[in-house]
Design an enzyme around this catalytic site. Structure first.
Site, PDB file in Angstrom:
ATOM      1  N   ASP A 194      24.183  17.954  82.058  1.00 44.53           N
ATOM      2  CA  ASP A 194      24.038  17.487  80.689  1.00 44.53           C
ATOM      3  C   ASP A 194      23.570  18.704  79.878  1.00 44.53           C
ATOM      4  O   ASP A 194      23.074  19.676  80.437  1.00 44.53           O
ATOM      5  CB  ASP A 194      23.006  16.356  80.647  1.00 44.53           C
ATOM      6  CG  ASP A 194      22.726  15.863  79.243  1.00 44.53           C
ATOM      7  OD1 ASP A 194      23.680  15.720  78.461  1.00 44.53           O
ATOM      8  OD2 ASP A 194      21.545  15.642  78.924  1.00 44.53           O
ATOM      9  N   ASP A 233      21.885  18.707  76.165  1.00 45.67           N
ATOM     10  CA  ASP A 233      20.684  18.596  75.334  1.00 45.67           C
ATOM     11  C   ASP A 233      19.457  18.214  76.157  1.00 45.67           C
ATOM     12  O   ASP A 233      19.479  17.226  76.903  1.00 45.67           O
ATOM     13  CB  ASP A 233      20.899  17.549  74.235  1.00 45.67           C
ATOM     14  CG  ASP A 233      22.070  17.911  73.329  1.00 45.67           C
ATOM     15  OD1 ASP A 233      22.557  19.045  73.418  1.00 45.67           O
ATOM     16  OD2 ASP A 233      22.500  17.046  72.541  1.00 45.67           O
TER      17      ASP A 233
END
Length: 282
Positions: free
Chosen positions: A22, A24
């Site tokens: 991922d 962020d």
């Protein structure tokens, strides 16, 4: 030397693997899309009120993460905000400011992990809910091999505000499985990293899931399932990292492996010839 060469040959016979990240609050310390709010304001894409709202949304995101409902509100807000934006202008703004805005917020721990996975021969794939126009240049900056990101509908060179592909929740897991099928990844030997409970389906899809700076829901799930929990807290510019950790370009790495294999083979040939010479001398 013989053992190392044999291990190299053995590794080439194994199925391919990857590490899925991922973006962020996992690789970078903020929301990738919201970080460009000020730049979009300066470029005339949003007004002062929208810039302030974007800054507030970033604060809320950093303070407590985002659950499903918050992510849906953020998606609707950002989709409406970018309606009518010229895609080329967006790309140019991002290209001009990415080193200033993104480079300083890359987690040192994440950069080291990316290097380690590359050195182990794994592909690195960024799987992010943020838009492709933002995620793709960030992926290039950190040396990712592939990127999966949300795509907006574009007509006449401008965003319509509609979403063509939403890389979120179960869709991320589907993308991981599709990549595994097309690229030949053995998911049981692959890795995944995320901070959010919304990415549990992606984490479940691999054999080595990791929770990074997890929100409360993901932390509970990680503890219950005995998943490793990692804490990333050192944002650093890539050029300021320890030089010995610098990762060579993939072609350079491939060349280094090839040279190492050639050296190992040459060593075996030299050893065998010396041994034969000693036997003849006797």
């Amino acid at each position: 030397m013989v053992g190392a060469y044999a291990q190299l040959v053995e590794n080439h016979s194994l199925p391919r693997t990857a590490a899925f990240f991922d973006l962020d609050k996992t690789v970078i310390a903020k929301s990738s899309t919201l970080t460009f709010g000020k730049s979009f304001y300066q470029g005339g894409l949003i007004n002062r009120r929208a810039a302030l709202r974007t800054a507030y949304t970033q604060f809320v995101f950093l303070a407590g993460g985002a659950d499903h409902d918050q992510m849906e509100r953020m998606r609707a807000y950002l989709s409406a905000m970018c309606r009518g934006w010229n895609v080329q202008q967006v790309r140019e703004i991002i290209a001009e400011t990415i080193h200033e805005l993104i480079d300083p917020i890359i987690y040192d721990e994440a950069a080291s992990l990316i290097e380690e996975h590359h050195l182990a021969g794994r592909d690195v794939v960024i799987v992010s809910t943020s838009g492709a126009e933002v995620v793709e240049p960030i992926g290039e900056l950190i040396g990712a091999d592939r990127v999966v990101a949300t795509r907006m509908v574009v007509e006449d060179g401008c965003f319509t505000g509609e979403i063509e592909y939403y890389a979120y929740g179960p869709t991320k897991a589907e993308a991981v499985r599709e990549l595994a099928e097309s690229e030949g990844y053995d998911l049981s030997r692959c890795y995944a990293y995320s901070d959010s409970a919304t990415d549990i389906p992606m984490l479940e899809a691999v054999g080595h899931p990791h929770a990074v700076n997890p929100d409360r829901a993901l932390r509970r799930e990680a503890v219950a399932r005995d998943w490793p929990i990692l804490t990333f807290q050192r944002p650093v510019r890539l050029k300021q990292r320890v030089p010995s950790l610098a990762m060579p370009q993939r072609p350079a790495l491939a060349a280094a492996v090839a040279v190492g294999a050639a050296a190992a083979t040459a060593g075996l040939v030299w050893y065998a010839s010396r041994r034969r010479a000693r036997l003849h001398a006797v």
